[in-house]
Motif scaffolding. Structure first.
Motif, PDB file in Angstrom:
ATOM      1  N   PRO A 143      52.026  28.455  78.577  1.00  0.00           N
ATOM      2  CA  PRO A 143      52.015  28.296  80.042  1.00  0.00           C
ATOM      3  C   PRO A 143      50.578  28.320  80.578  1.00  0.00           C
ATOM      4  O   PRO A 143      49.740  29.095  80.108  1.00  0.00           O
ATOM      5  N   LYS A 144      50.311  27.485  81.581  1.00  0.00           N
ATOM      6  CA  LYS A 144      48.962  27.371  82.119  1.00  0.00           C
ATOM      7  C   LYS A 144      48.450  28.702  82.663  1.00  0.00           C
ATOM      8  O   LYS A 144      47.270  29.029  82.499  1.00  0.00           O
ATOM      9  N   ARG A 145      49.316  29.488  83.287  1.00  0.00           N
ATOM     10  CA  ARG A 145      48.873  30.774  83.846  1.00  0.00           C
ATOM     11  C   ARG A 145      48.372  31.694  82.737  1.00  0.00           C
ATOM     12  O   ARG A 145      47.437  32.487  82.945  1.00  0.00           O
ATOM     13  N   LEU A 146      48.971  31.594  81.548  1.00  0.00           N
ATOM     14  CA  LEU A 146      48.536  32.424  80.434  1.00  0.00           C
ATOM     15  C   LEU A 146      47.200  31.930  79.887  1.00  0.00           C
ATOM     16  O   LEU A 146      46.316  32.721  79.545  1.00  0.00           O
ATOM     17  N   VAL A 147      47.054  30.601  79.815  1.00  0.00           N
ATOM     18  CA  VAL A 147      45.787  30.022  79.363  1.00  0.00           C
ATOM     19  C   VAL A 147      44.661  30.394  80.316  1.00  0.00           C
ATOM     20  O   VAL A 147      43.564  30.773  79.886  1.00  0.00           O
ATOM     21  N   ASP A 148      44.940  30.330  81.636  1.00  0.00           N
ATOM     22  CA  ASP A 148      43.916  30.642  82.647  1.00  0.00           C
ATOM     23  C   ASP A 148      43.547  32.115  82.666  1.00  0.00           C
ATOM     24  O   ASP A 148      42.577  32.499  83.331  1.00  0.00           O
ATOM     25  N   SER A 149      44.289  32.937  81.952  1.00  0.00           N
ATOM     26  CA  SER A 149      43.927  34.341  81.789  1.00  0.00           C
ATOM     27  C   SER A 149      43.254  34.576  80.444  1.00  0.00           C
ATOM     28  O   SER A 149      42.191  35.188  80.365  1.00  0.00           O
ATOM     29  N   ALA A 150      43.861  34.050  79.380  1.00  0.00           N
ATOM     30  CA  ALA A 150      43.379  34.335  78.021  1.00  0.00           C
ATOM     31  C   ALA A 150      42.041  33.689  77.723  1.00  0.00           C
ATOM     32  O   ALA A 150      41.133  34.327  77.163  1.00  0.00           O
ATOM     33  N   ASN A 179      35.401  23.511  78.109  1.00  0.00           N
ATOM     34  CA  ASN A 179      36.309  22.402  78.378  1.00  0.00           C
ATOM     35  C   ASN A 179      37.257  22.302  77.184  1.00  0.00           C
ATOM     36  O   ASN A 179      37.151  21.416  76.361  1.00  0.00           O
ATOM     37  N   VAL A 180      38.184  23.266  77.083  1.00  0.00           N
ATOM     38  CA  VAL A 180      38.940  23.444  75.852  1.00  0.00           C
ATOM     39  C   VAL A 180      40.440  23.283  76.067  1.00  0.00           C
ATOM     40  O   VAL A 180      41.011  23.808  77.015  1.00  0.00           O
ATOM     41  N   ASP A 181      41.045  22.527  75.166  1.00  0.00           N
ATOM     42  CA  ASP A 181      42.503  22.403  75.090  1.00  0.00           C
ATOM     43  C   ASP A 181      42.939  23.199  73.865  1.00  0.00           C
ATOM     44  O   ASP A 181      42.709  22.776  72.725  1.00  0.00           O
ATOM     45  N   ILE A 182      43.547  24.361  74.081  1.00  0.00           N
ATOM     46  CA  ILE A 182      43.887  25.213  72.946  1.00  0.00           C
ATOM     47  C   ILE A 182      45.158  24.759  72.235  1.00  0.00           C
ATOM     48  O   ILE A 182      45.494  25.291  71.170  1.00  0.00           O
ATOM     49  N   GLY A 183      45.847  23.763  72.776  1.00  0.00           N
ATOM     50  CA  GLY A 183      47.030  23.232  72.118  1.00  0.00           C
ATOM     51  C   GLY A 183      48.223  24.178  72.217  1.00  0.00           C
ATOM     52  O   GLY A 183      48.129  25.301  72.725  1.00  0.00           O
ATOM     53  N   GLY A 184      49.333  23.702  71.706  1.00  0.00           N
ATOM     54  CA  GLY A 184      50.540  24.517  71.739  1.00  0.00           C
ATOM     55  C   GLY A 184      51.210  24.491  73.097  1.00  0.00           C
ATOM     56  O   GLY A 184      50.649  24.021  74.088  1.00  0.00           O
ATOM     57  N   MET A 185      52.409  25.019  73.142  1.00  0.00           N
ATOM     58  CA  MET A 185      53.182  25.057  74.389  1.00  0.00           C
ATOM     59  C   MET A 185      52.950  26.404  75.080  1.00  0.00           C
ATOM     60  O   MET A 185      53.809  27.283  75.106  1.00  0.00           O
ATOM     61  N   GLY A 236      44.400  20.369  82.036  1.00  0.00           N
ATOM     62  CA  GLY A 236      43.995  21.768  82.004  1.00  0.00           C
ATOM     63  C   GLY A 236      42.704  21.950  82.765  1.00  0.00           C
ATOM     64  O   GLY A 236      42.255  21.053  83.492  1.00  0.00           O
ATOM     65  N   SER A 237      42.072  23.100  82.604  1.00  0.00           N
ATOM     66  CA  SER A 237      40.902  23.452  83.398  1.00  0.00           C
ATOM     67  C   SER A 237      39.604  23.340  82.618  1.00  0.00           C
ATOM     68  O   SER A 237      39.557  23.601  81.410  1.00  0.00           O
TER      69      SER A 237
END
Length: 238
Positions: A191-198, A183-189, A45-46
């Motif tokens: 999608p990366k594009r959603l994580v990079d927005s939320a 530097n966070v891994d929010i877990g769960g399945m 992740g990012s």
């Protein structure tokens, strides 16, 4: 030296490396806050970087960001999170806390629970060539704590070495720079594009909350004719 002290030094060392690194990729701005990212060295992740100037004194902004002793103190003003609790005060510089976030992305991402070790450090510079004469840090990384084992109530997210810096401008004490490394891994399945927005949007919401609280503190002190005292943390030269 306790294992927490050792971990705190490791977090500090890694985050300061981020602070001095080049090679960040711009993601644009979110409500006026520039955001960058690069690949995290800890998970798929990012690692995010946020940076903005705040036209308020350094010590006010930092005192807002420092985690308080009670839940009520934090939730009275910070609406960007659902819950906060200090689980253990290890020393003046170290504590373990719990934070539960709100759901995000229109409810697609459920609330996350974080159990983190926090370390508070301040550095001063006597060099006139430095733009900042004081930098105050909050370092953080997830830990396990016996009082909060994982449950099914919330998804347990994980912060890898992360840090928030409040830097005082040498030539203007009424202005500071806020720099955040997340530097966070929010877990769960998710999608990366959603994580990079939320994730960046949630963090910018937190920055906005900090600004609002700091401004409120200034107004309140002016009305009551009270001084806004600098933070009392120990200062470490570098």
């Amino acid at each position: 030296m306790s294992s927490y002290n050792v971990q705190a030094k490791q977090i500090e060392s890694e985050v300061l490396q981020y602070h001095n690194q080049q090679g960040w990729t711009a993601m644009g701005s979110i409500r006026g806050v520039p955001v960058w990212h690069k690949e995290s060295p800890h998970f798929a992740g990012s690692l995010y970087k946020f940076e903005c100037d705040i036209d308020m004194p350094h010590h006010i902004v930092y005192n807002v960001m420092k985690l308080p002793a009670t839940t009520e103190e934090r939730l009275a003003w910070d609406k960007s999170i659902k819950h906060y609790q200090c689980l253990e005060q290890l020393s003046d510089e170290l504590m373990i806390g719990q934070i539960i976030t709100h759901s995000s992305a229109a409810g697609i991402i459920s609330p996350r629970e974080f159990i983190d070790l926090y370390c508070f450090k301040e550095y001063v510079s006597s060099s006139s060539s430095d733009d900042f004469d004081k930098v105050s840090w909050i370092y953080a990384e997830s830990v396990d704590h016996p009082s909060r084992p994982p449950t099914g109530a919330y998804v347990r997210a994980r912060n890898y070495p992360s840090g928030y810096a409040v830097s005082r401008y040498r030539e203007n004490a009424d202005k500071c720079k806020l720099t955040l490394y997340l530097n966070v891994d929010i877990g769960g399945m998710i999608p990366k594009r959603l994580v990079d927005s939320a994730v960046p949007n949630q963090q910018v919401a937190y920055i906005e909350t900090i600004k609002n609280r700091a401004a409120q503190m200034i107004v309140t002190s002016q009305r009551r004719n009270l001084p806004l005292l600098p933070t009392s943390n120990a200062v470490f030269a570098h």
